[in-house]
Each structure stands twice: as structure tokens, then as C-alpha cells.
Design a protein around this motif. Structure first.
Motif, PDB file in Angstrom:
ATOM      1  N   SER A   1       0.740  -1.230  -0.165  1.00  0.00           N
ATOM      2  CA  SER A   1       0.050   0.163   0.038  1.00  0.00           C
ATOM      3  C   SER A   1       0.885   1.089   0.002  1.00  0.00           C
ATOM      4  O   SER A   1       0.516   2.186  -0.810  1.00  0.00           O
ATOM      5  CB  SER A   1      -0.808  -0.020   1.210  1.00  0.00           C
ATOM      6  N   LYS A   2       1.916   1.390   0.817  1.00  0.00           N
ATOM      7  CA  LYS A   2       2.848   2.464   0.805  1.00  0.00           C
ATOM      8  C   LYS A   2       3.415   2.727  -0.447  1.00  0.00           C
ATOM      9  O   LYS A   2       3.749   3.730  -0.905  1.00  0.00           O
ATOM     10  CB  LYS A   2       3.771   2.305   2.182  1.00  0.00           C
ATOM     11  N   ILE A   3       4.001   1.316  -1.029  1.00  0.00           N
ATOM     12  CA  ILE A   3       4.667   1.734  -2.393  1.00  0.00           C
ATOM     13  C   ILE A   3       3.842   2.256  -3.198  1.00  0.00           C
ATOM     14  O   ILE A   3       4.024   3.060  -3.901  1.00  0.00           O
ATOM     15  CB  ILE A   3       5.307   0.137  -2.807  1.00  0.00           C
ATOM     16  N   LYS A   4       2.639   1.737  -3.301  1.00  0.00           N
ATOM     17  CA  LYS A   4       1.536   2.216  -4.353  1.00  0.00           C
ATOM     18  C   LYS A   4       1.370   3.834  -4.036  1.00  0.00           C
ATOM     19  O   LYS A   4       1.280   4.560  -4.958  1.00  0.00           O
ATOM     20  CB  LYS A   4       0.302   1.370  -4.236  1.00  0.00           C
ATOM     21  N   GLU A   5       1.271   4.298  -2.904  1.00  0.00           N
ATOM     22  CA  GLU A   5       0.965   5.501  -2.673  1.00  0.00           C
ATOM     23  C   GLU A   5       2.230   6.315  -2.727  1.00  0.00           C
ATOM     24  O   GLU A   5       2.175   7.489  -3.324  1.00  0.00           O
ATOM     25  CB  GLU A   5       0.711   5.702  -1.051  1.00  0.00           C
ATOM     26  N   GLN A   6       3.295   5.837  -2.496  1.00  0.00           N
ATOM     27  CA  GLN A   6       4.611   6.597  -2.556  1.00  0.00           C
ATOM     28  C   GLN A   6       5.268   6.818  -4.163  1.00  0.00           C
ATOM     29  O   GLN A   6       6.436   7.257  -4.512  1.00  0.00           O
ATOM     30  CB  GLN A   6       5.830   5.999  -1.719  1.00  0.00           C
ATOM     31  N   LYS A   7       4.340   5.780  -5.162  1.00  0.00           N
ATOM     32  CA  LYS A   7       5.199   5.641  -6.391  1.00  0.00           C
ATOM     33  C   LYS A   7       5.429   7.039  -7.201  1.00  0.00           C
ATOM     34  O   LYS A   7       6.382   7.033  -7.858  1.00  0.00           O
ATOM     35  CB  LYS A   7       3.976   4.873  -7.203  1.00  0.00           C
ATOM     36  N   PRO A   8       4.340   7.828  -6.900  1.00  0.00           N
ATOM     37  CA  PRO A   8       4.946   9.358  -7.641  1.00  0.00           C
ATOM     38  C   PRO A   8       6.286   9.933  -7.083  1.00  0.00           C
ATOM     39  O   PRO A   8       6.591  10.671  -7.836  1.00  0.00           O
ATOM     40  CB  PRO A   8       3.745  10.233  -7.520  1.00  0.00           C
ATOM     41  N   CYS A   9       6.571   9.491  -6.151  1.00  0.00           N
ATOM     42  CA  CYS A   9       7.919   9.874  -5.526  1.00  0.00           C
ATOM     43  C   CYS A   9       9.257   9.340  -5.648  1.00  0.00           C
ATOM     44  O   CYS A   9      10.246   9.535  -5.287  1.00  0.00           O
ATOM     45  CB  CYS A   9       7.572   9.929  -3.975  1.00  0.00           C
TER      46      CYS A   9
ATOM     47  N   ARG B   1      13.122  -3.805  -6.475  1.00  0.00           N
ATOM     48  CA  ARG B   1      12.366  -4.059  -8.005  1.00  0.00           C
ATOM     49  C   ARG B   1      11.501  -4.990  -7.596  1.00  0.00           C
ATOM     50  O   ARG B   1      10.248  -5.259  -8.145  1.00  0.00           O
ATOM     51  CB  ARG B   1      13.378  -4.147  -8.778  1.00  0.00           C
ATOM     52  N   LYS B   2      12.120  -6.123  -6.761  1.00  0.00           N
ATOM     53  CA  LYS B   2      11.275  -7.423  -6.509  1.00  0.00           C
ATOM     54  C   LYS B   2      10.045  -7.310  -5.856  1.00  0.00           C
ATOM     55  O   LYS B   2       8.829  -7.422  -5.944  1.00  0.00           O
ATOM     56  CB  LYS B   2      12.256  -8.371  -6.115  1.00  0.00           C
ATOM     57  N   VAL B   3      10.284  -6.188  -4.802  1.00  0.00           N
ATOM     58  CA  VAL B   3       8.892  -5.899  -3.933  1.00  0.00           C
ATOM     59  C   VAL B   3       7.997  -5.052  -4.731  1.00  0.00           C
ATOM     60  O   VAL B   3       6.857  -5.561  -4.629  1.00  0.00           O
ATOM     61  CB  VAL B   3       9.502  -5.294  -2.587  1.00  0.00           C
ATOM     62  N   ALA B   4       8.383  -4.432  -5.397  1.00  0.00           N
ATOM     63  CA  ALA B   4       7.496  -3.439  -6.233  1.00  0.00           C
ATOM     64  C   ALA B   4       6.642  -4.215  -7.162  1.00  0.00           C
ATOM     65  O   ALA B   4       5.454  -3.932  -7.353  1.00  0.00           O
ATOM     66  CB  ALA B   4       8.016  -2.393  -6.942  1.00  0.00           C
TER      67      ALA B   4
ATOM     68  N   LYS C   1       2.681  -5.636  -7.377  1.00  0.00           N
ATOM     69  CA  LYS C   1       1.998  -5.306  -8.744  1.00  0.00           C
ATOM     70  C   LYS C   1       2.061  -3.775  -8.697  1.00  0.00           C
ATOM     71  O   LYS C   1       1.137  -2.874  -9.208  1.00  0.00           O
ATOM     72  CB  LYS C   1       0.757  -5.625  -8.803  1.00  0.00           C
ATOM     73  N   THR C   2       3.170  -3.086  -8.512  1.00  0.00           N
ATOM     74  CA  THR C   2       3.812  -1.432  -8.910  1.00  0.00           C
ATOM     75  C   THR C   2       4.566  -1.251  -9.817  1.00  0.00           C
ATOM     76  O   THR C   2       5.701  -1.711  -9.315  1.00  0.00           O
ATOM     77  CB  THR C   2       3.675  -0.933  -7.511  1.00  0.00           C
ATOM     78  N   PRO C   3       4.431  -1.074 -10.941  1.00  0.00           N
ATOM     79  CA  PRO C   3       5.206  -1.077 -12.002  1.00  0.00           C
ATOM     80  C   PRO C   3       6.379   0.028 -11.343  1.00  0.00           C
ATOM     81  O   PRO C   3       6.196   1.106 -10.988  1.00  0.00           O
ATOM     82  CB  PRO C   3       4.680  -0.511 -13.360  1.00  0.00           C
ATOM     83  N   PHE C   4       7.614  -0.442 -11.644  1.00  0.00           N
ATOM     84  CA  PHE C   4       8.867   0.483 -11.272  1.00  0.00           C
ATOM     85  C   PHE C   4       8.838   1.514 -12.367  1.00  0.00           C
ATOM     86  O   PHE C   4       8.698   1.405 -13.755  1.00  0.00           O
ATOM     87  CB  PHE C   4      10.076  -0.193 -11.273  1.00  0.00           C
ATOM     88  N   PRO C   5       8.968   2.830 -11.955  1.00  0.00           N
ATOM     89  CA  PRO C   5       8.805   4.142 -12.860  1.00  0.00           C
ATOM     90  C   PRO C   5      10.191   3.995 -13.723  1.00  0.00           C
ATOM     91  O   PRO C   5      11.175   3.585 -13.116  1.00  0.00           O
ATOM     92  CB  PRO C   5       8.850   5.261 -11.762  1.00  0.00           C
ATOM     93  N   LYS C   6      10.133   4.548 -14.823  1.00  0.00           N
ATOM     94  CA  LYS C   6      11.090   5.037 -15.786  1.00  0.00           C
ATOM     95  C   LYS C   6      11.405   6.294 -15.671  1.00  0.00           C
ATOM     96  O   LYS C   6      10.654   7.087 -16.025  1.00  0.00           O
ATOM     97  CB  LYS C   6      10.814   4.412 -17.343  1.00  0.00           C
TER      98      LYS C   6
END
Length: 93
Positions: free
Chosen positions: A52-60, A80-83, A87-92
Motif C-alpha cells: 500500500s505504501k509503495i503504491k502511495e509513494q510511487k509518484p515520489c 524492484r522485486k518487492v515493487a 504489482k506496482t510497475p517501477f517508474p522509468k
């Protein structure tokens, strides 16, 4: 003709009102990801709270990647494995 116009207008209003509201801006705080430390630094699977926190912080995440002190943590293979597990794509960036 007038009835068709009113129906089209009502349909448009329903579509606009039914759109999900844009969420409030995320406060970028790497401390929010502290619930993921054991998953990123070890072999513990990420908790639901971590995901939940990874999805929330994805824009950061790009901001964190530009910080030399955080990059080694955020850009690690385990992060990257945790992301991916969350199911949160790692940003480019």
C-alpha cells in the motif's frame, strides 16, 4: 431535437460526475517506506501495508532515485522485486 440535446447533456454530466476524483497530492516521505525495510533488505515477503505504501509513494520514486542516499535502497534488485510483487510497475525516470 431538443429532447436529444437534453439526453446528451445529461449523459455527459453523468459521465463527468462518475469519473473517479483525482486523489490529493502525495507527500513524498521516504520514511513512509520503512514498513518495507525487511522485504527490501531481506527475504521477507512484502506485507499488504508495504504494498500500500509503495503504491502511495510511487509518484515520489523518481525523486528518491535522484537522491544518492536513497538510490541504493530504492534501486536495489530486492526493491524492484518487492515493487513487482506488489504489482506496482517501477517508474522509468
Amino acid at each position: 431535437m431538443k429532447a436529444a440535446y437534453i439526453i446528451a447533456l445529461c449523459t455527459l454530466l453523468v459521465i463527468l460526475l462518475a469519473k473517479p476524483q483525482v486523489s490529493m497530492a502525495v507527500t513524498c516521505s521516504p520514511a513512509q517506506l520503512s514498513v518495507c525495510v525487511s522485504a527490501i533488505t531481506g527475504s521477507t515477503p512484502p506485507s499488504q501495508q508495504c504494498c500500500s505504501k509503495i503504491k502511495e509513494q510511487k509518484p515520489c520514486l523518481c525523486q528518491y532515485l535522484r537522491n544518492p542516499n536513497l538510490k541504493k535502497f530504492v534501486d536495489s534488485p530486492n526493491a524492484r522485486k518487492v515493487a513487482s510483487t506488489c504489482k506496482t510497475p517501477f517508474p522509468k525516470c
